[in-house]
Motif scaffolding. Structure first.
Motif, PDB file in Angstrom:
ATOM      1  N   LYS A   1     -14.003   1.917 -18.300  1.00  0.00           N
ATOM      2  CA  LYS A   1     -13.067   1.134 -19.207  1.00  0.00           C
ATOM      3  C   LYS A   1     -12.606  -0.034 -17.930  1.00  0.00           C
ATOM      4  N   ARG A   2     -11.949  -0.913 -18.654  1.00  0.00           N
ATOM      5  CA  ARG A   2     -11.572  -2.211 -17.862  1.00  0.00           C
ATOM      6  C   ARG A   2     -10.234  -1.752 -17.170  1.00  0.00           C
ATOM      7  N   LEU A   3      -9.895  -1.958 -15.982  1.00  0.00           N
ATOM      8  CA  LEU A   3      -8.729  -1.477 -14.995  1.00  0.00           C
ATOM      9  C   LEU A   3      -7.733  -2.630 -14.812  1.00  0.00           C
ATOM     10  N   HIS A   4      -6.638  -1.979 -14.978  1.00  0.00           N
ATOM     11  CA  HIS A   4      -5.398  -3.128 -14.870  1.00  0.00           C
ATOM     12  C   HIS A   4      -4.375  -2.397 -13.946  1.00  0.00           C
ATOM     13  N   LEU A   5      -4.245  -3.213 -12.787  1.00  0.00           N
ATOM     14  CA  LEU A   5      -3.356  -2.444 -11.653  1.00  0.00           C
ATOM     15  C   LEU A   5      -2.086  -3.126 -11.716  1.00  0.00           C
ATOM     16  N   ILE A   6      -1.018  -2.384 -11.647  1.00  0.00           N
ATOM     17  CA  ILE A   6       0.427  -2.947 -11.864  1.00  0.00           C
ATOM     18  C   ILE A   6       1.343  -2.370 -11.119  1.00  0.00           C
ATOM     19  N   GLY A   7       2.239  -3.068 -10.457  1.00  0.00           N
ATOM     20  CA  GLY A   7       3.152  -2.306  -9.790  1.00  0.00           C
ATOM     21  C   GLY A   7       4.426  -3.159  -9.390  1.00  0.00           C
ATOM     22  N   HIS A   8       5.602  -2.734  -9.158  1.00  0.00           N
ATOM     23  CA  HIS A   8       6.814  -3.173  -8.631  1.00  0.00           C
ATOM     24  C   HIS A   8       7.059  -3.058  -7.175  1.00  0.00           C
ATOM     25  N   SER A   9       7.332  -3.952  -6.139  1.00  0.00           N
ATOM     26  CA  SER A   9       7.719  -3.564  -4.801  1.00  0.00           C
ATOM     27  C   SER A   9       6.658  -2.783  -4.388  1.00  0.00           C
ATOM     28  N   LYS A  10       6.742  -1.791  -3.597  1.00  0.00           N
ATOM     29  CA  LYS A  10       5.549  -1.006  -2.979  1.00  0.00           C
ATOM     30  C   LYS A  10       4.563  -0.751  -3.969  1.00  0.00           C
ATOM     31  N   GLY A  11       5.060  -0.332  -5.140  1.00  0.00           N
ATOM     32  CA  GLY A  11       3.955  -0.178  -6.247  1.00  0.00           C
ATOM     33  C   GLY A  11       2.871  -1.257  -6.403  1.00  0.00           C
ATOM     34  N   GLY A  12       3.510  -2.783  -6.186  1.00  0.00           N
ATOM     35  CA  GLY A  12       2.704  -3.797  -6.276  1.00  0.00           C
ATOM     36  C   GLY A  12       1.900  -3.860  -4.976  1.00  0.00           C
ATOM     37  N   ASN A  13       2.608  -3.554  -3.870  1.00  0.00           N
ATOM     38  CA  ASN A  13       1.639  -3.548  -2.573  1.00  0.00           C
ATOM     39  C   ASN A  13       0.656  -2.547  -2.632  1.00  0.00           C
ATOM     40  N   ILE A  14       0.706  -1.529  -3.382  1.00  0.00           N
ATOM     41  CA  ILE A  14      -0.327  -0.526  -3.488  1.00  0.00           C
ATOM     42  C   ILE A  14      -1.313  -0.906  -4.325  1.00  0.00           C
ATOM     43  N   ALA A  15      -1.144  -1.637  -5.467  1.00  0.00           N
ATOM     44  CA  ALA A  15      -2.028  -2.263  -6.439  1.00  0.00           C
ATOM     45  C   ALA A  15      -2.893  -3.475  -5.612  1.00  0.00           C
ATOM     46  N   LEU A  16      -2.370  -3.990  -4.895  1.00  0.00           N
ATOM     47  CA  LEU A  16      -2.817  -5.209  -3.953  1.00  0.00           C
ATOM     48  C   LEU A  16      -3.777  -4.613  -3.075  1.00  0.00           C
ATOM     49  N   PHE A  17      -3.544  -3.338  -2.532  1.00  0.00           N
ATOM     50  CA  PHE A  17      -4.399  -2.652  -1.520  1.00  0.00           C
ATOM     51  C   PHE A  17      -5.384  -2.405  -2.133  1.00  0.00           C
TER      52      PHE A  17
ATOM     53  N   LEU B   1       9.728   5.271   5.208  1.00  0.00           N
ATOM     54  CA  LEU B   1       8.973   5.672   6.370  1.00  0.00           C
ATOM     55  C   LEU B   1       7.475   4.960   6.156  1.00  0.00           C
ATOM     56  N   ASP B   2       7.008   5.244   4.956  1.00  0.00           N
ATOM     57  CA  ASP B   2       5.587   4.575   4.648  1.00  0.00           C
ATOM     58  C   ASP B   2       5.763   3.032   4.787  1.00  0.00           C
ATOM     59  N   ASN B   3       6.801   2.717   4.102  1.00  0.00           N
ATOM     60  CA  ASN B   3       7.157   1.054   3.958  1.00  0.00           C
ATOM     61  C   ASN B   3       6.901   0.544   5.513  1.00  0.00           C
ATOM     62  N   LEU B   4       7.610   1.036   6.356  1.00  0.00           N
ATOM     63  CA  LEU B   4       7.507   0.606   7.851  1.00  0.00           C
ATOM     64  C   LEU B   4       6.054   0.575   8.386  1.00  0.00           C
ATOM     65  N   GLU B   5       5.297   1.789   7.995  1.00  0.00           N
ATOM     66  CA  GLU B   5       3.826   1.725   8.629  1.00  0.00           C
ATOM     67  C   GLU B   5       3.104   0.534   8.031  1.00  0.00           C
ATOM     68  N   ILE B   6       3.362  -0.408   7.123  1.00  0.00           N
ATOM     69  CA  ILE B   6       2.867  -1.489   6.815  1.00  0.00           C
ATOM     70  C   ILE B   6       2.558  -2.364   7.882  1.00  0.00           C
ATOM     71  N   TRP B   7       3.517  -2.369   8.796  1.00  0.00           N
ATOM     72  CA  TRP B   7       3.467  -3.258   9.953  1.00  0.00           C
ATOM     73  C   TRP B   7       2.277  -2.668  10.878  1.00  0.00           C
ATOM     74  N   LEU B   8       2.075  -1.379  10.936  1.00  0.00           N
ATOM     75  CA  LEU B   8       1.121  -0.854  11.979  1.00  0.00           C
ATOM     76  C   LEU B   8      -0.281  -0.640  11.400  1.00  0.00           C
ATOM     77  N   GLY B   9      -0.331  -0.738  10.015  1.00  0.00           N
ATOM     78  CA  GLY B   9      -1.948  -0.446   9.521  1.00  0.00           C
ATOM     79  C   GLY B   9      -1.790   0.219   8.010  1.00  0.00           C
ATOM     80  N   ILE B  10      -2.831   0.834   7.879  1.00  0.00           N
ATOM     81  CA  ILE B  10      -2.847   1.448   6.413  1.00  0.00           C
ATOM     82  C   ILE B  10      -2.201   2.514   6.346  1.00  0.00           C
ATOM     83  N   THR B  11      -1.418   2.746   5.141  1.00  0.00           N
ATOM     84  CA  THR B  11      -0.414   3.597   5.233  1.00  0.00           C
ATOM     85  C   THR B  11      -0.759   4.855   4.280  1.00  0.00           C
TER      86      THR B  11
END
Length: 371
Positions: free
Chosen positions: A140-156, A113-123
């Motif tokens: 500390k230095r921050l490293h954001l890492i993720g696969h699939s929706k996890g990567g989308n969250i890191a980018l956001f 459901l959250d994935n579908l919300e990407i089309w409409l705005g911030i989830t």
């Protein structure tokens, strides 16, 4: 310059799909790895393949890291992430979408459901992740890492965080992550176009993965060859998973371009859906939300796809400037999948699909004449 190899970060992403059985604040990463190796896996193809992949990985570089925080909101927002730290660095690793678990009810449709919300705005998941990110009190230095929706969250988080937090981010590494919607691209245009920000990002995508072809790229991805051919929907699904990257001597094997099914995903997501006005876009997305909440079968999902293309096909115009892709090949491949998956299609829906097919063939002919 990455702190660790991209291949090692991919291994971390795989491990985050396994829950920490006996988590306690401050436990060493080595303890978690030992728990996962001893526990075995669930009786599910995804987890079996995942466990086989994890068992082959070398986590030596990360063994002394401390698990400072472990957030698992599977029964709430669907957000799951791990916070690992050493003396100078903090690693936030975000789990991607999980399969619906109808047996143990450990996770439901929240991810989808959250994935579908990407089309409409911030989830909701993005907002929950930002809440934890803003509350993170470390120098500390921050490293954001993720696969699939996890990567989308890191980018956001990288795109929307404060300038102060941005200055702390050392790198953002994503694997097969969908991009962000066009409204967000405009809202955070200044940050996204900043060369210093772009230099912190590494987006890695499987050549046969359709999910990462959806929405707008923050940065052009690095393509990696797949261990699957990607000639069917099932192989495309497997190509999306973290274990599907081809390696040689422990390093990813590069690929030249995305294959057919990812280009189909790009066509549907970034062209067809984005042609809809806001009202029709909401109707389209909400129809798929209904699917998620009603436990429909895969065959019924194809009916939903056809039905929605049918009712919105009048919005498509022959004058629209579509990207030059192999539309006819895509359509033929999609029809082949339809025949394999769908036993019967209602005549009304089939008629609508045939109209769309005819229109697409018209586009192909026009492109051929122009060339």
């Amino acid at each position: 310059m990455l702190k660790y190899r991209a291949e090692d970060y991919a291994s971390l992403c795989a491990l985050t799909y396994l829950d920490i059985p006996e988590y306690r604040k401050g436990m060493l990463f080595s303890t978690y790895v030992e728990q996962c190796f001893l526990k075995g896996c669930k009786e599910n193809e995804f987890y079996q393949r995942l466990h086989e992949y994890v068992m082959k990985q070398n986590f030596y570089e990360f063994m002394d890291l401390e698990i400072v925080n472990y957030v698992n909101e599977n029964n709430h927002s669907g957000l799951v992430f791990y916070q690992l730290e050493d003396k100078n660095d903090c690693y936030l690793i975000y789990r991607g979408s999980e399969l619906y678990d109808a047996v143990n009810h450990e996770n439901g449709w929240e991810d989808w459901l959250d994935n579908l919300e990407i089309w409409l705005g911030i989830t909701n998941q993005q907002l929950r992740a930002m809440k934890y990110f803003n509350e993170l009190n470390t120098q500390k230095r921050l490293h954001l890492i993720g696969h699939s929706k996890g990567g989308n969250i890191a980018l956001f988080l990288g795109v929307a965080c404060s300038d102060e937090k941005m200055s702390q981010i050392d790198e953002i590494v994503t694997f097969n992550a969908p991009g962000i919607n066009d409204d967000m691209m405009m809202q955070y245009k200044k940050r996204i176009q900043d060369i210093h920000f772009k230099n912190k990002i590494l987006c890695i995508e499987n050549e046969n993965d359709p999910i990462s072809s959806m929405f707008s790229h923050v940065k052009e991805p690095v393509l990696v060859s797949s261990i699957y051919k990607g000639a069917s929907v099932e192989e495309a699904y497997h190509s999306h998973q973290i274990w599907a990257y081809e390696k040689k001597d422990g390093y990813f094997v590069s690929a030249a371009k995305k294959s057919i099914l990812p280009r189909l995903a790009d066509l549907v997501s970034n062209h067809f859906v984005n042609l809809l006005d806001e009202e029709n876009k909401k109707k389209f997305v909400h129809k798929f939300m209904e699917y998620c909440q009603n436990d429909c079968s895969l065959e019924e999902m194809y009916h939903v796809v056809l039905y929605n293309i049918g009712i919105h096909q009048n919005l498509l115009s022959e004058d629209e400037d579509f990207r030059s892709v192999e539309i006819q090949t895509l359509l033929s491949l999609f029809q082949k999948e339809m025949k394999e998956k769908v036993i019967s299609i209602p005549e009304s829906v089939k008629a609508s699909f045939d109209e769309v097919k005819s229109k697409v063939e018209g586009w192909v002919n026009q492109v051929g004449k122009k060339q």
